[in-house]
Design a protein around this motif. Structure first.
Motif, PDB file in Angstrom:
ATOM      1  N   ARG A  22      29.474 -18.820  31.674  1.00  0.00           N
ATOM      2  CA  ARG A  22      29.764 -17.450  32.112  1.00  0.00           C
ATOM      3  C   ARG A  22      31.031 -17.413  32.959  1.00  0.00           C
ATOM      4  O   ARG A  22      31.806 -16.451  32.885  1.00  0.00           O
ATOM      5  CB  ARG A  22      28.567 -16.890  32.885  1.00  0.00           C
ATOM      6  CG  ARG A  22      28.765 -15.515  33.451  1.00  0.00           C
ATOM      7  CD  ARG A  22      29.238 -14.523  32.437  1.00  0.00           C
ATOM      8  NE  ARG A  22      28.276 -14.298  31.378  1.00  0.00           N
ATOM      9  CZ  ARG A  22      28.579 -13.771  30.203  1.00  0.00           C
ATOM     10  NH1 ARG A  22      29.827 -13.429  29.938  1.00  0.00           N
ATOM     11  NH2 ARG A  22      27.656 -13.609  29.287  1.00  0.00           N
ATOM     12  N   PRO A  27      34.141 -11.488  31.186  1.00  0.00           N
ATOM     13  CA  PRO A  27      35.240 -10.589  30.848  1.00  0.00           C
ATOM     14  C   PRO A  27      35.985 -10.052  32.062  1.00  0.00           C
ATOM     15  O   PRO A  27      37.182  -9.838  31.981  1.00  0.00           O
ATOM     16  CB  PRO A  27      34.562  -9.460  30.075  1.00  0.00           C
ATOM     17  CG  PRO A  27      33.138  -9.535  30.454  1.00  0.00           C
ATOM     18  CD  PRO A  27      32.835 -10.939  30.783  1.00  0.00           C
ATOM     19  N   SER A  28      35.310  -9.845  33.176  1.00  0.00           N
ATOM     20  CA  SER A  28      36.009  -9.303  34.340  1.00  0.00           C
ATOM     21  C   SER A  28      35.943 -10.304  35.486  1.00  0.00           C
ATOM     22  O   SER A  28      35.203 -11.278  35.451  1.00  0.00           O
ATOM     23  CB  SER A  28      35.377  -7.982  34.776  1.00  0.00           C
ATOM     24  OG  SER A  28      34.144  -8.239  35.395  1.00  0.00           O
ATOM     25  N   LEU A  30      34.752  -9.736  38.354  1.00  0.00           N
ATOM     26  CA  LEU A  30      33.479  -9.643  39.076  1.00  0.00           C
ATOM     27  C   LEU A  30      32.422 -10.529  38.431  1.00  0.00           C
ATOM     28  O   LEU A  30      31.606 -11.126  39.125  1.00  0.00           O
ATOM     29  CB  LEU A  30      33.017  -8.195  39.118  1.00  0.00           C
ATOM     30  CG  LEU A  30      33.824  -7.345  40.082  1.00  0.00           C
ATOM     31  CD1 LEU A  30      33.466  -5.892  39.929  1.00  0.00           C
ATOM     32  CD2 LEU A  30      33.558  -7.792  41.484  1.00  0.00           C
ATOM     33  N   ASP A  31      32.448 -10.617  37.087  1.00  0.00           N
ATOM     34  CA  ASP A  31      31.528 -11.535  36.420  1.00  0.00           C
ATOM     35  C   ASP A  31      31.779 -12.958  36.898  1.00  0.00           C
ATOM     36  O   ASP A  31      30.844 -13.721  37.155  1.00  0.00           O
ATOM     37  CB  ASP A  31      31.716 -11.460  34.909  1.00  0.00           C
ATOM     38  CG  ASP A  31      31.223 -10.146  34.356  1.00  0.00           C
ATOM     39  OD1 ASP A  31      30.070  -9.809  34.624  1.00  0.00           O
ATOM     40  OD2 ASP A  31      32.001  -9.466  33.679  1.00  0.00           O
ATOM     41  N   ALA A  33      33.083 -13.802  39.752  1.00  0.00           N
ATOM     42  CA  ALA A  33      32.646 -13.933  41.137  1.00  0.00           C
ATOM     43  C   ALA A  33      31.143 -14.181  41.211  1.00  0.00           C
ATOM     44  O   ALA A  33      30.679 -15.045  41.960  1.00  0.00           O
ATOM     45  CB  ALA A  33      33.008 -12.674  41.924  1.00  0.00           C
ATOM     46  N   VAL A  34      30.386 -13.433  40.409  1.00  0.00           N
ATOM     47  CA  VAL A  34      28.934 -13.619  40.378  1.00  0.00           C
ATOM     48  C   VAL A  34      28.587 -15.019  39.895  1.00  0.00           C
ATOM     49  O   VAL A  34      27.734 -15.710  40.462  1.00  0.00           O
ATOM     50  CB  VAL A  34      28.295 -12.538  39.495  1.00  0.00           C
ATOM     51  CG1 VAL A  34      26.838 -12.831  39.277  1.00  0.00           C
ATOM     52  CG2 VAL A  34      28.456 -11.185  40.124  1.00  0.00           C
ATOM     53  N   ALA A  35      29.290 -15.460  38.844  1.00  0.00           N
ATOM     54  CA  ALA A  35      29.015 -16.789  38.309  1.00  0.00           C
ATOM     55  C   ALA A  35      29.400 -17.871  39.309  1.00  0.00           C
ATOM     56  O   ALA A  35      28.718 -18.896  39.407  1.00  0.00           O
ATOM     57  CB  ALA A  35      29.775 -16.991  36.998  1.00  0.00           C
TER      58      ALA A  35
ATOM     59  N   LEU B  29      22.527 -15.385  33.254  1.00  0.00           N
ATOM     60  CA  LEU B  29      23.958 -15.112  33.354  1.00  0.00           C
ATOM     61  C   LEU B  29      24.613 -15.125  31.987  1.00  0.00           C
ATOM     62  O   LEU B  29      25.559 -14.380  31.747  1.00  0.00           O
ATOM     63  CB  LEU B  29      24.618 -16.159  34.249  1.00  0.00           C
ATOM     64  CG  LEU B  29      24.660 -15.838  35.716  1.00  0.00           C
ATOM     65  CD1 LEU B  29      25.301 -16.969  36.471  1.00  0.00           C
ATOM     66  CD2 LEU B  29      25.455 -14.586  35.941  1.00  0.00           C
ATOM     67  N   ARG B  97      32.320  -0.763  36.170  1.00  0.00           N
ATOM     68  CA  ARG B  97      31.690  -1.809  35.386  1.00  0.00           C
ATOM     69  C   ARG B  97      30.193  -1.886  35.694  1.00  0.00           C
ATOM     70  O   ARG B  97      29.637  -2.957  35.852  1.00  0.00           O
ATOM     71  CB  ARG B  97      32.329  -3.156  35.686  1.00  0.00           C
ATOM     72  CG  ARG B  97      33.765  -3.234  35.278  1.00  0.00           C
ATOM     73  CD  ARG B  97      34.235  -4.647  35.207  1.00  0.00           C
ATOM     74  NE  ARG B  97      35.628  -4.703  34.818  1.00  0.00           N
ATOM     75  CZ  ARG B  97      36.027  -4.667  33.558  1.00  0.00           C
ATOM     76  NH1 ARG B  97      35.152  -4.575  32.601  1.00  0.00           N
ATOM     77  NH2 ARG B  97      37.302  -4.730  33.275  1.00  0.00           N
TER      78      ARG B  97
END
Lengths: 144, 125
Positions: A22, A27-28, A30-31, A33-35, B29, B97
Motif C-alpha cells: 500500500r 494513489p494519494s 494520505l494513503d 501517510a496512513v500506510a 490496507l 478524498r
C-alpha cells in the motif's frame, strides 16, 4: 513456544509486506501517510516481539523513538504535504480551495480588513469603544 | 517456577493476538477502497495490537525499569495516534478524498458554521 513465535514472526512479516504494498501503490499522499503509520506500528510490534523472545531490554528506547517518529511524520504529511499533492494533481480547483483553507488565518484577517473599509463608521465606533474601555481600565488601575 | 511458565504462555498468546491484528491491518490496507476505510484498518495495530505486544514483552521481561519503559511507549502511542489520525482524516475530508460514493451520511457537509468542505463558494455567493 517456538512454533508460536514462528507464527508471530511470519504474521508480522506478511503484514509488513502488505503494508509496504500500500505504501508503494497508494494513489494519494494520505494513503501513504496512513500506510507509513501502520508500518511504524508493525515495526514497533516486531521490536517488541524481538525484545520478548530474547528477553533483552536494549531495544526499548528504539521503540520510543519509533513512536515519536511515526507521529511526527504522519502529522507533518497531513498538515503540509497532502494539500500540496492535491494542488499538483489534476483537479486544480480543490487544490486552490485547500491552499486557501490551509492559510485560513490570513484569509480571516483579510476579511476583517475588508469589513472595516466597507463600514468606516462602525469601525471607528468600535475603535473609540475599545479606547474608552482601555482608558477606563487604566483609570481603575491608577486609582487602585 | 510455575508463575513464570504461566506468564510466558500469556505473553505468547498476547503476541499472537497482536500479530494477528497486524496481519489484519495489512490485508485491510491492501483491500479497502479509500483513505478513511484504510485508516480504520490501520489503527488496529497502532493501538490494540501494539498494546498486546507490549503487554507480552512486559510479561516476558518482568523488571521494573523495562516495564516502565513499555508503559511509557504504550501511553505515548495511545496519546499520539488519535491526534495523527484526526489530522489525516481532516486532510482527507478537505481534499475530497473521503470516498463520497460510499458515505451513508455526511454531517459535516450540512453542519452550521462548518469550516470544511467547500466554504469558499458559499461565503462568496
Amino acid at each position: 513456544m517456538d512454533q508460536a513465535l514462528t507464527v508471530v514472526v511470519a504474521a508480522l512479516l506478511a503484514s509488513g509486506a502488505l503494508v509496504t504494498v500500500r505504501l508503494v501503490r497508494g494513489p494519494s499522499t494520505l494513503d501513504r501517510a496512513v500506510a507509513l503509520d501502520a508500518l511504524a506500528a508493525v515495526v514497533m510490534a516486531g521490536i517488541g516481539v524481538l525484545t520478548a523472545a530474547r528477553q533483552i531490554p536494549y531495544y526499548l528506547p528504539g521503540l520510543l523513538v519509533l513512536s515519536f517518529l511515526g507521529f511526527t511524520g504522519s502529522v507533518s504529511i497531513a498538515r503540509f504535504l497532502a494539500l500540496r499533492d492535491e494542488a499538483g494533481s489534476g483537479d486544480g480547483d480543490d487544490g486552490d480551495d485547500e491552499s486557501d483553507e490551509g492559510e485560513g488565518d490570513d484569509g480571516d484577517a483579510g476579511d476583517g480588513e475588508g469589513d472595516g473599509d466597507g463600514g468606516d463608521g462602525a469601525a471607528s465606533g468600535a475603535g473609540t469603544g475599545t479606547g474608552t474601555g482601555d482608558s477606563g481600565g487604566t483609570e481603575q488601575r491608577s486609582g487602585g | 517456577m510455575r508463575w513464570s511458565g504461566t506468564a510466558d504462555l500469556v505473553a505468547m498468546a498476547c503476541m499472537l493476538a497482536g500479530a494477528g491484528l497486524c496481519l489484519l491491518a495489512g490485508i485491510g490496507l491492501v483491500r479497502l477502497p479509500d483513505v478513511l476505510t484504510r485508516m480504520h484498518a490501520a489503527t488496529k495495530p497502532q493501538v490494540l495490537g501494539l498494546l498486546l505486544v507490549l503487554l507480552g514483552a512486559a510479561l516476558r521481561l518482568r523488571s521494573a525499569v523495562d516495564v516502565g519503559t513499555l508503559v511509557l511507549v504504550g501511553l505515548f502511542q495511545v496519546l499520539t495516534v488519535p491526534v495523527a489520525a484526526h489530522m489525516v482524516g481532516r486532510a482527507a475530508y478537505r481534499t475530497g478524498r473521503n470516498g463520497s460514493a460510499h458515505l451513508v451520511v455526511d454531517e459535516l457537509a450540512t453542519a452550521p458554521g462548518k469550516l470544511t468542505g467547500r466554504p469558499q463558494e458559499e461565503r462568496d455567493g
